[in-house]
Scaffold this motif. Sequence first.
Motif, PDB file in Angstrom:
ATOM      1  N   PRO A  77       0.843  -1.202   0.000  1.00  0.00           N
ATOM      2  CA  PRO A  77       0.000   0.000   0.000  1.00  0.00           C
ATOM      3  C   PRO A  77       0.877   1.251   0.000  1.00  0.00           C
ATOM      4  O   PRO A  77       1.952   1.272   0.604  1.00  0.00           O
ATOM      5  CB  PRO A  77      -0.784  -0.117   1.313  1.00  0.00           C
ATOM      6  CG  PRO A  77      -0.750  -1.567   1.658  1.00  0.00           C
ATOM      7  CD  PRO A  77       0.570  -2.080   1.157  1.00  0.00           C
ATOM      8  N   TYR A 130     -10.120 -11.930   2.068  1.00  0.00           N
ATOM      9  CA  TYR A 130      -9.257 -10.757   2.014  1.00  0.00           C
ATOM     10  C   TYR A 130      -7.876 -11.046   2.599  1.00  0.00           C
ATOM     11  O   TYR A 130      -7.718 -11.880   3.497  1.00  0.00           O
ATOM     12  CB  TYR A 130      -9.875  -9.587   2.790  1.00  0.00           C
ATOM     13  CG  TYR A 130     -11.236  -9.176   2.292  1.00  0.00           C
ATOM     14  CD1 TYR A 130     -11.387  -8.433   1.117  1.00  0.00           C
ATOM     15  CD2 TYR A 130     -12.388  -9.551   3.000  1.00  0.00           C
ATOM     16  CE1 TYR A 130     -12.656  -8.065   0.667  1.00  0.00           C
ATOM     17  CE2 TYR A 130     -13.651  -9.178   2.553  1.00  0.00           C
ATOM     18  CZ  TYR A 130     -13.770  -8.443   1.384  1.00  0.00           C
ATOM     19  OH  TYR A 130     -15.023  -8.091   0.939  1.00  0.00           O
ATOM     20  N   TRP A 171      -4.728  -2.069   6.059  1.00  0.00           N
ATOM     21  CA  TRP A 171      -5.179  -2.124   4.673  1.00  0.00           C
ATOM     22  C   TRP A 171      -5.710  -3.514   4.345  1.00  0.00           C
ATOM     23  O   TRP A 171      -5.390  -4.491   5.011  1.00  0.00           O
ATOM     24  CB  TRP A 171      -4.031  -1.788   3.728  1.00  0.00           C
ATOM     25  CG  TRP A 171      -3.416  -0.443   3.976  1.00  0.00           C
ATOM     26  CD1 TRP A 171      -2.607  -0.086   5.025  1.00  0.00           C
ATOM     27  CD2 TRP A 171      -3.552   0.727   3.175  1.00  0.00           C
ATOM     28  NE1 TRP A 171      -2.232   1.229   4.924  1.00  0.00           N
ATOM     29  CE2 TRP A 171      -2.797   1.753   3.802  1.00  0.00           C
ATOM     30  CE3 TRP A 171      -4.233   1.014   1.996  1.00  0.00           C
ATOM     31  CZ2 TRP A 171      -2.700   3.045   3.272  1.00  0.00           C
ATOM     32  CZ3 TRP A 171      -4.136   2.294   1.463  1.00  0.00           C
ATOM     33  CH2 TRP A 171      -3.386   3.291   2.100  1.00  0.00           C
ATOM     34  N   THR A 175      -7.076  -6.107   0.727  1.00  0.00           N
ATOM     35  CA  THR A 175      -7.264  -6.298  -0.707  1.00  0.00           C
ATOM     36  C   THR A 175      -7.877  -7.669  -0.942  1.00  0.00           C
ATOM     37  O   THR A 175      -7.696  -8.584  -0.130  1.00  0.00           O
ATOM     38  CB  THR A 175      -5.928  -6.187  -1.468  1.00  0.00           C
ATOM     39  OG1 THR A 175      -6.163  -6.328  -2.882  1.00  0.00           O
ATOM     40  CG2 THR A 175      -4.947  -7.275  -1.047  1.00  0.00           C
ATOM     41  N   LYS A 198      -7.236  -8.988  -4.014  1.00  0.00           N
ATOM     42  CA  LYS A 198      -6.406  -9.406  -5.143  1.00  0.00           C
ATOM     43  C   LYS A 198      -5.244 -10.269  -4.653  1.00  0.00           C
ATOM     44  O   LYS A 198      -4.608  -9.962  -3.647  1.00  0.00           O
ATOM     45  CB  LYS A 198      -5.850  -8.188  -5.883  1.00  0.00           C
ATOM     46  CG  LYS A 198      -6.909  -7.179  -6.329  1.00  0.00           C
ATOM     47  CD  LYS A 198      -7.880  -7.768  -7.325  1.00  0.00           C
ATOM     48  CE  LYS A 198      -8.861  -6.692  -7.812  1.00  0.00           C
ATOM     49  NZ  LYS A 198      -9.890  -7.248  -8.732  1.00  0.00           N
ATOM     50  N   PRO A 248      -1.666  -8.051  -5.863  1.00  0.00           N
ATOM     51  CA  PRO A 248      -2.200  -6.687  -5.875  1.00  0.00           C
ATOM     52  C   PRO A 248      -1.228  -5.653  -6.436  1.00  0.00           C
ATOM     53  O   PRO A 248      -0.024  -5.695  -6.170  1.00  0.00           O
ATOM     54  CB  PRO A 248      -2.482  -6.407  -4.395  1.00  0.00           C
ATOM     55  CG  PRO A 248      -1.519  -7.285  -3.669  1.00  0.00           C
ATOM     56  CD  PRO A 248      -1.406  -8.532  -4.492  1.00  0.00           C
ATOM     57  N   ASP A 253      -4.586  -1.440  -5.493  1.00  0.00           N
ATOM     58  CA  ASP A 253      -5.594  -2.445  -5.114  1.00  0.00           C
ATOM     59  C   ASP A 253      -5.779  -2.534  -3.607  1.00  0.00           C
ATOM     60  O   ASP A 253      -6.727  -3.166  -3.132  1.00  0.00           O
ATOM     61  CB  ASP A 253      -5.201  -3.822  -5.653  1.00  0.00           C
ATOM     62  CG  ASP A 253      -5.297  -3.913  -7.167  1.00  0.00           C
ATOM     63  OD1 ASP A 253      -6.173  -3.236  -7.735  1.00  0.00           O
ATOM     64  OD2 ASP A 253      -4.496  -4.653  -7.770  1.00  0.00           O
ATOM     65  N   TRP A 254      -4.871  -1.937  -2.846  1.00  0.00           N
ATOM     66  CA  TRP A 254      -4.989  -1.926  -1.395  1.00  0.00           C
ATOM     67  C   TRP A 254      -5.909  -0.776  -0.966  1.00  0.00           C
ATOM     68  O   TRP A 254      -5.764   0.348  -1.429  1.00  0.00           O
ATOM     69  CB  TRP A 254      -3.624  -1.739  -0.741  1.00  0.00           C
ATOM     70  CG  TRP A 254      -2.675  -2.876  -0.907  1.00  0.00           C
ATOM     71  CD1 TRP A 254      -1.694  -3.007  -1.853  1.00  0.00           C
ATOM     72  CD2 TRP A 254      -2.587  -4.054  -0.086  1.00  0.00           C
ATOM     73  NE1 TRP A 254      -1.003  -4.182  -1.677  1.00  0.00           N
ATOM     74  CE2 TRP A 254      -1.532  -4.846  -0.597  1.00  0.00           C
ATOM     75  CE3 TRP A 254      -3.292  -4.513   1.030  1.00  0.00           C
ATOM     76  CZ2 TRP A 254      -1.158  -6.064  -0.031  1.00  0.00           C
ATOM     77  CZ3 TRP A 254      -2.926  -5.724   1.594  1.00  0.00           C
ATOM     78  CH2 TRP A 254      -1.878  -6.491   1.068  1.00  0.00           C
ATOM     79  N   LYS A 255      -6.847  -1.075  -0.066  1.00  0.00           N
ATOM     80  CA  LYS A 255      -7.771  -0.068   0.459  1.00  0.00           C
ATOM     81  C   LYS A 255      -7.573   0.047   1.977  1.00  0.00           C
ATOM     82  O   LYS A 255      -7.484  -0.960   2.676  1.00  0.00           O
ATOM     83  CB  LYS A 255      -9.226  -0.438   0.161  1.00  0.00           C
ATOM     84  CG  LYS A 255      -9.497  -0.746  -1.315  1.00  0.00           C
ATOM     85  CD  LYS A 255      -9.213   0.442  -2.221  1.00  0.00           C
ATOM     86  CE  LYS A 255      -9.504   0.085  -3.686  1.00  0.00           C
ATOM     87  NZ  LYS A 255      -9.117   1.198  -4.602  1.00  0.00           N
TER      88      LYS A 255
END
Length: 425
Positions: free
Chosen positions: A85, A112, A136, A138, A140, A143, A147-149
């Motif tokens: 991230p 996740y 964080w 993801t 994916k 990733p 793609d990290w939130k």
Amino acid sequence: MNLKRMIFAACIALVFCTAGCYNDIYNMISGEVALEANGIRGDTNSIVRFKEHIYLSNGNFYYKTAASSNSTNAYNQQWKKGNMPQLAAADSSPDFPGVPDGLHFLASDENYLYALMISWHETNLGYQEPFSRTLWYTDKEEPAAGDWKQIDLSDIIGEKPDPDSIKIIFDNQYVKVEEGANAADAYDLSNRHAFVRLYNEEDKEEHVYKLNGGDAPERVDGNNAGANTCTAVWFKGEDYFSEYYAFAAGEKYIYYAQSKTEVTTSGSNKYPHASSGSTTLYYADGWNGEKFILESDGSAGAAALDAGSIYSIAVAQNYLLLGTSSGLSHTSLKDGVPNDKKSSFNSNGNSIISSYVFKVFTLNPSGYEDSTDTKKGTDCYACSTILGSISNSSDTFNKTGLFAYYPGRGTWNRDGTADAKSNGN
């Protein structure tokens, strides 16, 4: 030749032997296996499985397929360096911007992958300490940085939290792989759950919370969850928690050792270091609301192993793989019950890794550890690190890092990426 000349000649021979034979001697000590150059160095805090990959964090982020080497016939140089991230500029330290942000802990559930990022700054005394911690997620498996939130934790830790408000993330280690199943997609993670320990700004206490992607984490109480929790296991249909890193579970028993390790601290103790150690391995099949017990006995079973203080446990069909203060070790299992002494390796496991081992991991807990059977044997990993400050240690980074055992190879050796320029990091 007089006595002085004889002594001088002997000294010269000793010097040349010391300089030229060191590697040969070290290889003999390491089970006559030459160490490979490509190996991930650094202090590995997490190895986790997520879907069809396994992931490693040591400040950086690495991943590789979860397909067994029994099917890929590939050994070292299989790891890839992944995208972490990217913290916003406001999360970076204005006092010491040269220290990179690091991904220090990983956890996963069925859906996740989670990452605990730490940014750093330098104190007036010249130490590096956390400036901010962010969590964080993801969905994916490979990733990209975008793609990290980030997970919003402000309702729990406050709008301007202390840098240490997010303590640690971990998961219950659940994975179901049938014996001999070697493909990456041969797995079940349906009971895998991830957790974070947070400082609650409202009640000024630390609690365990269950993660669920980007949704608000749900507080967890019971089954030994508390202010010091750092690990969990899935056992008999429930999540159980512990303040010890050495905590694992098979189908019949929970295994643990009462050793504690500090991982990310500041000042002179910023290195991983033991705060207490225990050489006794405990096993239990129940929880009575206060402690883990053998339900037939009322207290946990104990095996006083002569293996060093135990800091990590990984389960296999035939052994418990142990990371200890004296290096890598293991003890045999009989119907799930551990032997009351450590076992000798068939491989070079206890000779190649003699430094402090913080983390051990078995790819398939239903497989056989220390086995050369490519139908039943499982890949295994061990992370060796320097205990305490490097300036006060007899170990060197050349002796530490990530090691792996692959049944088709039959030996332990360094494990890393294919990047020869960075020695596999």
